[in-house]
Design a protein around this motif. Structure first.
Motif, short mmCIF file in Angstrom:
data_model
loop_
_atom_site.label_atom_id
_atom_site.label_comp_id
_atom_site.label_asym_id
_atom_site.label_seq_id
_atom_site.Cartn_x
_atom_site.Cartn_y
_atom_site.Cartn_z
N GLY A 137 -3.77 10.84 2.05
CA GLY A 137 -4.59 11.05 3.24
C GLY A 137 -5.79 10.11 3.26
N ILE A 138 -6.09 9.46 2.13
CA ILE A 138 -7.16 8.45 2.13
C ILE A 138 -6.85 7.35 3.14
CG2 ILE A 138 -8.05 8.78 -0.22
CD1 ILE A 138 -6.27 6.62 -1.24
N ASN A 139 -5.55 7.03 3.33
CA ASN A 139 -5.19 5.97 4.29
C ASN A 139 -5.59 6.35 5.71
OD1 ASN A 139 -3.97 4.71 2.16
ND2 ASN A 139 -1.88 5.23 2.75
N MET A 140 -5.71 7.65 5.97
CA MET A 140 -5.99 8.12 7.33
C MET A 140 -7.43 8.61 7.46
SD MET A 140 -2.39 10.10 7.86
CE MET A 140 -2.62 10.41 9.61
N GLY A 141 -8.23 8.32 6.46
CA GLY A 141 -9.64 8.74 6.51
C GLY A 141 -9.79 10.23 6.37
N ALA A 142 -8.80 10.92 5.80
CA ALA A 142 -8.86 12.38 5.72
C ALA A 142 -8.93 12.87 4.27
CB ALA A 142 -7.65 12.98 6.43
N VAL A 143 -9.18 11.97 3.34
CA VAL A 143 -9.45 12.35 1.94
C VAL A 143 -10.61 11.47 1.47
CG1 VAL A 143 -8.59 12.28 -0.43
CG2 VAL A 143 -7.15 13.21 1.38
N ASP A 144 -11.71 12.10 1.13
CA ASP A 144 -12.89 11.35 0.67
C ASP A 144 -13.14 11.51 -0.82
OD1 ASP A 144 -13.66 10.41 3.26
OD2 ASP A 144 -14.40 12.41 3.71
N THR A 145 -12.62 12.58 -1.42
CA THR A 145 -12.81 12.78 -2.86
C THR A 145 -11.50 13.23 -3.48
OG1 THR A 145 -13.33 15.14 -2.79
CG2 THR A 145 -15.18 13.63 -2.44
N CYS A 146 -11.31 12.90 -4.74
CA CYS A 146 -10.15 13.39 -5.49
C CYS A 146 -10.55 13.40 -6.96
CB CYS A 146 -8.94 12.49 -5.25
SG CYS A 146 -7.48 13.07 -6.15
N LEU A 147 -10.74 14.56 -7.52
CA LEU A 147 -11.26 14.67 -8.89
C LEU A 147 -10.17 15.10 -9.87
CD1 LEU A 147 -13.88 14.65 -10.67
CD2 LEU A 147 -14.09 17.08 -10.14
N ARG A 197 0.83 -1.19 0.00
CA ARG A 197 0.00 0.00 0.00
C ARG A 197 0.87 1.25 0.00
NH1 ARG A 197 -4.70 1.75 4.29
NH2 ARG A 197 -3.01 2.30 5.69
N PRO A 198 0.63 2.18 -0.95
CA PRO A 198 1.43 3.41 -0.90
C PRO A 198 1.13 4.20 0.36
CG PRO A 198 -0.25 3.53 -2.64
CD PRO A 198 -0.36 2.18 -2.01
N SER A 199 2.13 4.84 0.90
CA SER A 199 1.97 5.55 2.17
C SER A 199 2.82 6.81 2.15
CB SER A 199 2.42 4.62 3.30
OG SER A 199 2.31 5.26 4.53
N LEU A 200 2.42 7.81 2.89
CA LEU A 200 3.25 9.00 3.05
C LEU A 200 4.59 8.60 3.68
CD1 LEU A 200 0.44 11.27 4.54
CD2 LEU A 200 1.49 11.59 2.29
N CYS A 201 5.65 9.31 3.33
CA CYS A 201 6.97 9.00 3.88
C CYS A 201 6.96 9.13 5.40
CB CYS A 201 8.03 9.98 3.36
SG CYS A 201 8.20 10.05 1.59
N ARG A 246 1.25 13.87 7.33
CA ARG A 246 0.67 12.85 8.22
C ARG A 246 0.13 13.48 9.51
NH1 ARG A 246 4.18 9.50 7.81
NH2 ARG A 246 3.08 7.88 6.66
N PRO A 247 0.96 14.24 10.25
CA PRO A 247 0.40 14.85 11.46
C PRO A 247 -0.71 15.84 11.16
CG PRO A 247 2.67 15.58 11.07
CD PRO A 247 2.41 14.45 10.14
N ALA A 248 -0.63 16.51 9.99
CA ALA A 248 -1.71 17.45 9.65
C ALA A 248 -3.03 16.70 9.50
CB ALA A 248 -1.36 18.19 8.35
N PHE A 249 -3.00 15.59 8.78
CA PHE A 249 -4.23 14.80 8.60
C PHE A 249 -4.70 14.25 9.95
CE2 PHE A 249 -2.95 14.01 4.00
CZ PHE A 249 -3.99 14.76 3.47
N TYR A 250 -3.74 13.77 10.74
CA TYR A 250 -4.10 13.18 12.03
C TYR A 250 -4.87 14.20 12.88
CZ TYR A 250 -3.58 11.03 16.62
OH TYR A 250 -3.84 10.49 17.86
N THR A 251 -4.34 15.42 12.94
CA THR A 251 -4.97 16.44 13.78
C THR A 251 -6.32 16.86 13.20
OG1 THR A 251 -2.74 17.15 14.32
CG2 THR A 251 -4.51 18.59 15.03
#
Ligand code: SF4
Ligand code: SF4
Length: 608
Positions: free
Chosen positions: A392-402, A357-361, A367-372
């Motif tokens: 951020g989709i991995n952290m539930g912080a991105v729901d759409t990307c067009l 799974r691709p992940s932020l470095c 990562r902390p921005a999405f977490y907060t």
């Protein structure tokens, strides 16, 4: 014109070969917006410029539309010019691109548009040859890095001969493949003379546009009739009349190799078309008429196939024999060719590749921005955008990307939807480069229309995903020459934004407080769009020094798994056999954010 007086051979990537071709053609203005798989074209131009002392101006433009307009303006000024982008970038540049085809050019104008069949790192697998057809612009389709250089030179010549922009469409497998490429001495800077005013041509009103459209149609008819590149060329000995294979671009190399390496396919004719639009339709039809069956194999849409008038004996995408989506990898092409030729497929064992799974470095400030954000906006809908931070989709912080910049426009629309809970908030996220690229008009619109959402601009001071190109916030240009930094805060304020705060994403508590204030402003007080800029450099950027601290997990850990699940840091591992969490010191970037958010305060600095 290809000059042969300085033979030199280099092992070049396709994009480097295109950059070399741009310089060899005497082009003196080039503009681009980074995007995989096209980014190395402009990067290589900077290197060629320095190595050859060639007088070319290069810039990373703010977006592809501007890049095209810069190149087009230079062409009207009389010099040869190039614009480079990935295929979805051409969507952004489509307005001036289509109009320029009608108006014509002065200095040769080549638009390099790199396609990404697959798609490997894009939103679509669109075929830019089809876009060229739509725009009525000739398109050259290289199959190898060496061809890419040679076709770049040809593209400039075609452009000037017919006074139209010419599209060069390398696919990813050409852009990133490497090959020995013959180099030539660059011709001197080309100049066709100063701009001559003629508003009926260069600022044409609709009445003149009709005339120009007629002229464009005549140019295309001439190209189809007169240009050898528009006609299919036999690649092998062939000499059969049973089956013809017609192909173009990167896939032509696969087809030629497959036929050459399988004895059962001897006698099959392999044709290649370098200029798939406008293709010579009579020549294509002649091949079809002379063979019992013709298979058209091309990446990605049926561009050549659709230009064949009588397709009753034609097999390809339209007949369903070639898949309508996905990249034509060699093994798939082989299977298609063998099946259509009535031969047994070659059985090969597919290698087993474990997907990752691709992940932020580790240490990525996103990562902390999405977490907060997830802590502060537990019920939010997150409209996301294009960049590393799409992860951020991995952290539930991105729901759409067009598409580029859509996070802000969509947040404006989404905030007007009747959420059933009545509590749901809209939070948009966008990177700094994407904000400069396409976010500004959407933010002006959102402020003007009193949309209600929180916008988080994730500023890492670079265009990270495409390899670290500069943004307009830097005070230097693509080749290091001085530029003027465009200040993001002033830009945001200039869009009419009243609430603007800067947060350090590594500071959990500080960022939380700022986001809470933004939430109150946008939703509780109903004051409109609140903007928070999270600012920390990309840990992969040059000259960024990482903290030297390293951390370990102590006995207080109760295996809540929050660091794996919510923080999603790749440095964390669960050691199943020992039932304990572990931090991989080689992966850890020392950001220390986990120390701040571990619910059991189990993470400590090593040696503390
Ligand atoms: S390259 Fe930079 S922005 Fe992209 S994931 Fe890595 S640290 Fe984050
Ligand atoms: S967040 Fe803290 S307590 Fe939870 S598993 Fe990770 S280290 Fe252990």
């Amino acid at each position: 014109m290809t000059q042969q007086n300085n033979p030199d051979v280099r092992f070049l990537m396709g994009n480097e070969a295109i950059g070399r071709g741009i310089v060899e053609a005497g082009c003196t203005v080039a503009a681009a917006y980074p995007g995989t798989p096209s980014s190395e074209v402009l990067e290589s131009l900077v290197r060629w410029k320095k190595e050859l002392n060639h007088p070319i101006y290069v810039e990373w433009s703010v977006n592809e539309k501007v890049a095209f307009e810069v190149a087009y303006g230079a062409s009207l000024g009389g010099v040869r010019a190039a614009a480079a982008m990935k295929m979805v970038g051409l969507n952004v540049a489509s307005d001036p691109f289509l109009s320029a085809a009608y108006l014509g050019i002065r200095g040769g104008l080549v638009v390099v548009v790199a396609d990404d069949p697959g798609p490997h790192s894009s939103q679509t697998e669109q075929d830019s040859r089809f876009f060229a057809w739509f725009a009525k612009v000739p398109v050259l389709d290289p199959g190898t890095p060496a061809e890419a250089l040679e076709m770049t030179l040809r593209a400039f010549e075609l452009s000037e001969k017919y006074q139209v922009p010419v599209l060069l469409r390398p696919c990813l497998r050409v852009c990133h493949a490497r090959q020995n490429v013959s180099l030539n001495t660059p011709r001197p800077a080309a100049y066709v003379g100063p701009f001559k005013k003629d508003w009926t041509r260069w600022a044409a009103i609709p009445k003149y546009r009709l005339k120009l459209h007629g002229e464009l149609n005549e140019k295309l008819a001439r190209i189809e009739r007169e240009e050898p590149a528009a006609s299919p060329v036999l690649l092998n000995e062939g000499a059969g009349n049973s089956i013809a294979l017609v192909t173009s671009g990167s896939v032509s190399s696969h087809v030629r190799d497959i036929v050459a390496s399988d004895e059962r396919l001897q006698g099959i004719d392999v044709y290649k078309v370098d200029l798939p639009f406008p293709a010579n339709r009579d020549a294509l039809q002649k091949i079809v008429d002379e063979h019992e069956r013709t298979l058209v194999v091309e990446e990605t849409y049926p561009v050549l196939e659709l230009q064949i008038k009588d397709r009753r004996k034609v097999t390809g995408r339209l007949s369903g024999d070639v898949p309508s989506q996905g990249e034509l990898l060699p093994e798939l092409v082989e299977e298609i060719v063998l099946r259509v030729c009535g031969k047994e497929p070659v059985l090969r064992e597919a290698p087993v590749v474990k997907p990752r799974r691709p992940s932020l470095c580790p240490g990525c400030p996103h990562r902390p921005a999405f977490y907060t954000m997830r802590q502060v906006f537990d019920q939010a809908v997150y409209t996301g955008d294009i960049g590393c931070y799409t992860l951020g989709i991995n952290m539930g912080a991105v729901d759409t990307c067009l598409c580029m910049g859509a996070s802000i426009g969509m947040a404006g629309g989404m905030s007007r939807a009747p959420f059933t809970e009545g509590q749901t908030r809209v939070v948009a996220t966008i990177g700094d480069s994407t904000f400069y690229h396409a976010g500004v008009p959407a933010l002006v619109n959102a402020v003007h229309t009193r949309a209600r959402f929180v916008l988080v601009i994730m500023d890492n001071n670079i265009t990270a995903m495409t390899g670290g190109q500069p943004t307009p916030a830097q005070d230097f240009l693509a080749d290091g020459s001085p530029g003027v930094a465009v200040d993001m805060e002033r830009l945001v304020r200039g869009c009419g934004v009243d609430f603007l705060e800067i947060a350090d994403p590594y500071d959990a508590e500080g960022m939380k407080q700022i986001l809470e204030k933004a939430r109150s402003y946008a939703f509780d007080d109903d004051k409109g769009v609140a903007v928070v800029i999270t600012r920390r450099p990309c840990v992969r950027a040059p000259k960024v020094e990482l903290p030297s601290d390293r951390f370990e997990i102590g006995e207080a850990c109760d295996l809540c798994m929050s660091c794996l699940r919510d923080l999603e840091c790749p440095a964390f591992h669960y050691v199943k056999s020992e039932k304990r969490m572990e931090i991989d010191a080689d992966l850890c970037a020392g950001c220390g954010f986990c120390v701040q958010v571990c619910p059991s305060q189990a993470i400590k600095a090593k040696g503390a």
